[in-house]
Design an enzyme around this catalytic site. Structure first.
Site, PDB file in Angstrom:
ATOM      1  N   GLY A  61       8.508  25.941  19.937  1.00 21.67           N
ATOM      2  CA  GLY A  61       7.902  25.934  21.255  1.00 21.67           C
ATOM      3  C   GLY A  61       7.375  27.314  21.566  1.00 21.67           C
TER       4      GLY A  61
ATOM      5  N   GLN B 295       4.480  34.491  26.553  1.00 22.62           N
ATOM      6  CA  GLN B 295       4.605  35.131  25.236  1.00 22.62           C
ATOM      7  C   GLN B 295       3.271  35.577  24.652  1.00 22.62           C
ATOM      8  OE1 GLN B 295       7.368  31.824  23.796  1.00 22.62           O
ATOM      9  NE2 GLN B 295       8.095  33.584  22.607  1.00 22.62           N
TER      10      GLN B 295
ATOM     11  N   CYS C  30      13.946  33.365  18.734  1.00 19.76           N
ATOM     12  CA  CYS C  30      12.803  33.403  19.648  1.00 19.76           C
ATOM     13  C   CYS C  30      11.682  34.169  18.960  1.00 19.76           C
ATOM     14  CB  CYS C  30      13.207  34.120  20.936  1.00 19.76           C
ATOM     15  SG  CYS C  30      11.830  34.362  22.081  1.00 19.76           S
ATOM     16  N   LEU C  31      10.449  33.698  19.146  1.00 22.05           N
ATOM     17  CA  LEU C  31       9.305  34.360  18.510  1.00 22.05           C
ATOM     18  C   LEU C  31       9.085  35.774  19.064  1.00 22.05           C
ATOM     19  CD1 LEU C  31       6.795  31.358  18.467  1.00 22.05           C
ATOM     20  CD2 LEU C  31       8.107  32.244  16.532  1.00 22.05           C
TER      21      LEU C  31
ATOM     22  N   HIS D 249      14.992  26.806  26.612  1.00 21.20           N
ATOM     23  CA  HIS D 249      14.522  28.102  26.099  1.00 21.20           C
ATOM     24  C   HIS D 249      13.125  28.425  26.638  1.00 21.20           C
ATOM     25  CE1 HIS D 249      14.157  31.128  22.674  1.00 21.20           C
ATOM     26  NE2 HIS D 249      12.926  31.031  23.124  1.00 21.20           N
ATOM     27  N   GLU D 250      12.228  27.447  26.547  1.00 19.65           N
ATOM     28  CA  GLU D 250      10.836  27.706  26.964  1.00 19.65           C
ATOM     29  C   GLU D 250      10.732  27.835  28.487  1.00 19.65           C
ATOM     30  OE1 GLU D 250       9.170  28.704  24.642  1.00 19.65           O
ATOM     31  OE2 GLU D 250      10.214  27.773  22.969  1.00 19.65           O
TER      32      GLU D 250
ATOM     33  N   HIS E 158      11.639  31.277  29.548  1.00 16.02           N
ATOM     34  CA  HIS E 158      10.524  32.228  29.417  1.00 16.02           C
ATOM     35  C   HIS E 158       9.682  32.271  30.694  1.00 16.02           C
ATOM     36  CE1 HIS E 158      10.596  33.854  25.397  1.00 16.02           C
ATOM     37  NE2 HIS E 158      10.716  32.665  24.832  1.00 16.02           N
TER      38      HIS E 158
HETATM   39 ZN    ZN Z   1      11.347  32.310  22.929  1.00 14.71          ZN
END
Ligand code: ZN
Length: 189
Positions: free
Chosen positions: A49, A54, A102-103, A143-144, A147
């Site tokens: 995701g 981000q 996480c990215l 998680h998303e 953000h």
């Molecule tokens: Zn993340």
């Protein structure tokens, strides 16, 4: 269609509470183009995701997709979902400990997520959705959505479990994948 740079932890936009997208803006090229970029960037990075913060856009849009993901091979499949102005509601007290990455963060570690969620959102065509998500998929949604509120996994991870991806693979992956595979089989998601 553009793969955008994923901003790393430390960038202030990751700590910004994203603003809602007005319904009348959803069809505009600016928003539709941002959605295309989110999908391309998520897929390019093998993310499960991604949230608009981000890639430097603090607006309430996220995408989720899992399909034989090499970064998270234990995650069950999730069809591509674009969620605008998502709202989460925890349905009960059931929780699971997930080792999450996480990215935007080079580490991963264990945190507690709710298992049963009601999610409400608008898709890119402007249609409203209201449904239940469970298990690891519910973890990805939490998680998303975090953000979009400026919250990162490091705020929730038990600091003693923080690990690089390399050290996770060597020391923790086998035990985690065994436990979480059993969990996914039980929950079915
Ligand atoms: Zn993340």
């Amino acid at each position: 269609m553009t793969v955008r740079r994923i901003l790393p932890i430390g960038h202030p936009v990751l700590r910004t509470k994203a603003t809602p997208v007005p319904r009348s803006d959803i069809s505009k090229p600016r928003v539709q183009g941002l959605i295309d970029d989110l999908i391309d960037t998520m897929r390019h990075a093998n993310g499960a995701g991604i949230a608009a913060n981000q890639i430097g856009e603090p607006v309430r849009i996220l995408t989720v997709e899992v399909n034989d993901n090499p970064r998270y091979p234990y995650k069950p499949p999730v069809p591509l979902t674009v969620a605008i102005n998502p709202e989460l509601e925890t349905l009960d007290g059931e929780t699971v400990v997930i080792n999450e990455g996480c990215l935007s963060v080079p580490l991963r570690g264990e945190l507690v997520r709710s298992v049963n969620l009601r999610v409400r959102y608008t898709d890119r065509e402007g249609s409203d959705h209201d449904r239940i998500v469970r298990g690891l998929t519910a973890g990805t949604w939490q998680h998303e959505c975090d953000h979009l509120d400026g919250i990162l996994v490091v705020d929730r991870i038990d600091p003693k479990t923080l690990s690089t991806w390399e050290q996770f693979k060597v020391h923790h992956q086998d035990a985690f994948v065994e436990r979480i595979t059993r969990f996914v089989a039980e929950i079915g998601s």
